[in-house]
Design an enzyme around this catalytic site. Structure first.
Site, PDB file in Angstrom:
ATOM      1  N   GLY A   2      60.000  15.761  99.211  1.00 56.89           N
ATOM      2  CA  GLY A   2      58.910  15.165  99.961  1.00 56.89           C
ATOM      3  C   GLY A   2      58.228  16.051 100.981  1.00 56.89           C
ATOM      4  O   GLY A   2      57.199  15.665 101.541  1.00 56.89           O
ATOM      5  N   PRO A  22      63.155  19.470  96.733  1.00 57.53           N
ATOM      6  CA  PRO A  22      61.726  19.712  96.898  1.00 57.53           C
ATOM      7  C   PRO A  22      61.036  19.954  95.554  1.00 57.53           C
ATOM      8  O   PRO A  22      61.614  20.561  94.650  1.00 57.53           O
ATOM      9  CB  PRO A  22      61.685  20.990  97.738  1.00 57.53           C
ATOM     10  CG  PRO A  22      62.934  21.721  97.356  1.00 57.53           C
ATOM     11  CD  PRO A  22      63.957  20.665  97.065  1.00 57.53           C
ATOM     12  N   GLY A  23      59.832  19.470  95.430  1.00 55.04           N
ATOM     13  CA  GLY A  23      59.009  19.773  94.261  1.00 55.04           C
ATOM     14  C   GLY A  23      57.730  20.434  94.731  1.00 55.04           C
ATOM     15  O   GLY A  23      57.553  21.649  94.672  1.00 55.04           O
ATOM     16  N   ARG A  24      56.855  19.588  95.278  1.00 58.27           N
ATOM     17  CA  ARG A  24      55.552  20.056  95.750  1.00 58.27           C
ATOM     18  C   ARG A  24      55.645  21.284  96.660  1.00 58.27           C
ATOM     19  O   ARG A  24      54.869  22.239  96.521  1.00 58.27           O
ATOM     20  CB  ARG A  24      54.899  18.899  96.527  1.00 58.27           C
ATOM     21  CG  ARG A  24      53.456  19.106  96.894  1.00 58.27           C
ATOM     22  CD  ARG A  24      52.991  17.994  97.842  1.00 58.27           C
ATOM     23  NE  ARG A  24      53.356  16.673  97.384  1.00 58.27           N
ATOM     24  CZ  ARG A  24      52.590  15.900  96.605  1.00 58.27           C
ATOM     25  NH1 ARG A  24      51.408  16.329  96.222  1.00 58.27           N
ATOM     26  NH2 ARG A  24      53.010  14.705  96.230  1.00 58.27           N
ATOM     27  N   ARG A  49      45.087  14.407  89.884  1.00 67.06           N
ATOM     28  CA  ARG A  49      45.291  13.971  91.274  1.00 67.06           C
ATOM     29  C   ARG A  49      44.026  13.470  91.978  1.00 67.06           C
ATOM     30  O   ARG A  49      44.079  12.449  92.662  1.00 67.06           O
ATOM     31  CB  ARG A  49      45.968  15.079  92.093  1.00 67.06           C
ATOM     32  CG  ARG A  49      47.360  15.449  91.557  1.00 67.06           C
ATOM     33  CD  ARG A  49      48.095  16.423  92.471  1.00 67.06           C
ATOM     34  NE  ARG A  49      48.502  15.790  93.696  1.00 67.06           N
ATOM     35  CZ  ARG A  49      47.906  15.912  94.856  1.00 67.06           C
ATOM     36  NH1 ARG A  49      46.878  16.729  94.992  1.00 67.06           N
ATOM     37  NH2 ARG A  49      48.325  15.258  95.905  1.00 67.06           N
ATOM     38  N   CYS A  83      34.910  10.847  79.399  1.00 67.64           N
ATOM     39  CA  CYS A  83      34.032   9.681  79.527  1.00 67.64           C
ATOM     40  C   CYS A  83      34.609   8.631  80.474  1.00 67.64           C
ATOM     41  O   CYS A  83      35.008   7.537  80.042  1.00 67.64           O
ATOM     42  CB  CYS A  83      33.777   9.081  78.155  1.00 67.64           C
ATOM     43  SG  CYS A  83      33.074  10.310  77.064  1.00 67.64           S
ATOM     44  N   TYR A 139      52.346  18.552  90.230  1.00 73.25           N
ATOM     45  CA  TYR A 139      51.707  17.322  89.756  1.00 73.25           C
ATOM     46  C   TYR A 139      50.327  17.626  89.177  1.00 73.25           C
ATOM     47  O   TYR A 139      49.384  16.855  89.326  1.00 73.25           O
ATOM     48  CB  TYR A 139      51.663  16.276  90.880  1.00 73.25           C
ATOM     49  CG  TYR A 139      53.037  16.070  91.477  1.00 73.25           C
ATOM     50  CD1 TYR A 139      54.040  15.446  90.734  1.00 73.25           C
ATOM     51  CD2 TYR A 139      53.376  16.570  92.735  1.00 73.25           C
ATOM     52  CE1 TYR A 139      55.325  15.305  91.238  1.00 73.25           C
ATOM     53  CE2 TYR A 139      54.662  16.428  93.248  1.00 73.25           C
ATOM     54  CZ  TYR A 139      55.621  15.799  92.490  1.00 73.25           C
ATOM     55  OH  TYR A 139      56.887  15.673  92.982  1.00 73.25           O
TER      56      TYR A 139
HETATM   57  C1  LIG Z   1      59.422  13.148  93.091  1.00 75.56           C
HETATM   58  C2  LIG Z   1      60.768  13.279  93.671  1.00 75.56           C
HETATM   59  C3  LIG Z   1      61.125  14.411  94.407  1.00 75.56           C
HETATM   60  C4  LIG Z   1      60.156  15.526  94.727  1.00 75.56           C
HETATM   61  O1  LIG Z   1      59.139  15.116  95.571  1.00 75.56           O
HETATM   62  P1  LIG Z   1      58.167  16.204  96.241  1.00 75.56           P
HETATM   63  O2  LIG Z   1      57.271  15.406  97.083  1.00 75.56           O
HETATM   64  O3  LIG Z   1      57.451  16.897  95.141  1.00 75.56           O
HETATM   65  O4  LIG Z   1      59.016  17.146  97.022  1.00 75.56           O
HETATM   66  C5  LIG Z   1      62.414  14.489  94.868  1.00 75.56           C
HETATM   67  N1  LIG Z   1      63.319  13.516  94.630  1.00 75.56           N
HETATM   68  C6  LIG Z   1      63.000  12.413  93.933  1.00 75.56           C
HETATM   69  C7  LIG Z   1      64.025  11.382  93.696  1.00 75.56           C
HETATM   70  C8  LIG Z   1      61.720  12.249  93.428  1.00 75.56           C
HETATM   71  O5  LIG Z   1      61.412  11.144  92.747  1.00 75.56           O
END
Ligand SMILES: *Cc1c(COP(=O)(O)O)cnc(C)c1O
Length: 403
Positions: A225, A260-262, A298, A328, A357
């Site tokens: 997050g 972490p992802g984003r 997004r 479209c 994403y």
């Molecule tokens: C989507 C998700 C993440 C990653 O979220 P980011 O905002 O990209 O860091 C981590 N844990 C869980 C369980 C998620 O669903």
């Protein structure tokens, strides 16, 4: 500096470009913020699930947070060891649970009492004890976009504190369940520290009350997050983030898991698209590009802001313009009233912060093949996913054509 023009010439457009060295720097910064404690950074594969991206994190020692068995398989293929893979998500099927247990991953993040029952039953059939963690919903407002807020009782994710406690007691008394962790993830694109700290306090207190019942957990999983800068957001510094979490854990000997992802991939990514036409509908100016919502959803989905740079020779002043794709749908746009100079056919637009994403939310809507993906590492570029061809798109249907 990335030479987007050269890349567009070499690989065509629309095109995703990822700066792997930026991903490395982000990973290292977060990993070192947690030093002094045992920690596993488990990259959230859904942010960008390209195998070469996941492998890049695997090589740095990262684990993987997966939300489908497909992502678990990707993590294995990319070389992430089983003991660093976790499986989250509100709706895991029996088959997915079975495979996760068979593959002996670190733990399954359980999100309901009903799911705990399924995991127990399936583990029993397999003659195993499934390692689990429970996702607690601490009912904290993360102050982010409602679509990416997950830690309120209004959201579908996790269980409340009382339910969690009951589930831990049940798991601890079961031969086929091995509770090893506790998990929370209150939302995405978080830019305020306080909600995270509050959630950690609540969850750490639950851990202490479980210890009083002789239920000892090893992993404190703080979810992902961490927000990034798309425009002018004040973001949380990894060091402050880690300190806020660690400060809630006094007296607890636990390994931190962070998902972490984003944070790791968003600002490493660029979506490069080519200008097809400019047009004017009355007062309204549009620029039509060759990329679309099926490539980068997004803006359409969340009204998300992405910074856009025009690579053009024109020196004239900028004027507001809607940047739209060929799909479209009126929702097919990358930006509205964005200031750009006059543009010519074949000029390039570079849409920034597209590494998370982006490609993964793509589709084949309007029978559009998905874009190619390119990695830049140590100044060298390489293809990491081919552009989809028409034949790729129809491959699973063609055999059913009757004459
Ligand atoms: C989507 C998700 C993440 C990653 O979220 P980011 O905002 O990209 O860091 C981590 N844990 C869980 C369980 C998620 O669903």
């Amino acid at each position: 500096m990335i030479d987007f023009k050269a890349l567009a010439q070499k690989y065509g457009t629309p095109l995703y470009v990822y700066d792997f060295d930026y991903m490395t720097a982000q990973y290292e910064e977060l990993k070192s913020a947690f030093r002094g404690r045992k920690s596993i950074i488990a990259y959230a594969v859904k942010a960008n699930s390209n195998l070469s991206v996941v492998k890049h994190f695997a090589k740095m020692g990262s684990g993987a947070d997966c939300v489908s068995i497909g992502e678990v398989r990707r993590a294995f293929l990319a070389g992430i060891p089983a003991y660093k893979i976790i499986f989250s998500g509100v709706g895991k099927s029996d088959d997915e649970i079975r495979e996760a247990i068979e593959r002996d991953i670190l733990y399954i993040n359980v999100e309901s009492e009903a799911e705990l029952g399924r995991v127990e039953l399936i583990a029993k059939e397999l003659g195993k004890a499934a390692r689990i963690s429970i996702r607690v919903n601490p009912n904290i407002d993360p102050k982010t976009h409602p679509y990416i807020s997950t830690g309120l009782h209004d959201n579908k994710f996790g269980v409340d504190l009382g339910t969690a406690k009951r589930m831990y007691i049940k798991a601890n008394n079961s031969e086929n369940l091995d509770p090893v962790g506790i998990h929370f993830h209150i939302g995405s694109q978080l830019t305020e520290l306080e909600p995270i700290r509050e959630a950690a306090v609540i969850v750490a207190d639950l851990v202490r009350s479980l210890e009083a019942l002789d239920i000892e957990l090893k992993f404190f999983d703080v979810g992902g997050g961490l927000g990034i800068k798309y425009k002018d957001e004040e973001t949380i510094k990894p060091y402050d983030y880690a300190q806020a979490i660690l400060s809630t854990l006094t007296g607890l000997d636990m390994t931190i898991l962070c998902e972490p992802g984003r944070f790791l991939t968003a600002n490493a990514g660029y979506f490069v698209t080519k200008v097809l036409y400019e047009k004017q509908n009355g007062e309204k100016r549009f620029v039509v590009v060759d990329g679309a919502m099926n490539d980068l959803l997004r803006p359409s989905l969340y009204n998300a802001y992405h910074e856009i740079e025009a690579l053009t020779q024109t020196q004239e002043e900028t004027r507001p313009v809607d940047i739209v794709g060929p799909v479209c749908e009126s929702g097919d746009f990358f930006a509205k009233d964005y200031p750009l100079p006059p543009l010519n056919h074949n000029d390039l637009l570079v849409i920034k912060s597209a590494g998370a994403y982006g490609f993964g939310m793509g589709s084949n809507y309007n029978t559009r093949g998905r874009a190619a993906e390119v990695a830049i590492e140590n100044g060298k570029d390489r293809l990491i996913r081919k552009r989809e061809s028409f034949d790729d798109l129809i491959a699973l249907e063609q055999e059913f054509l009757e004459d």
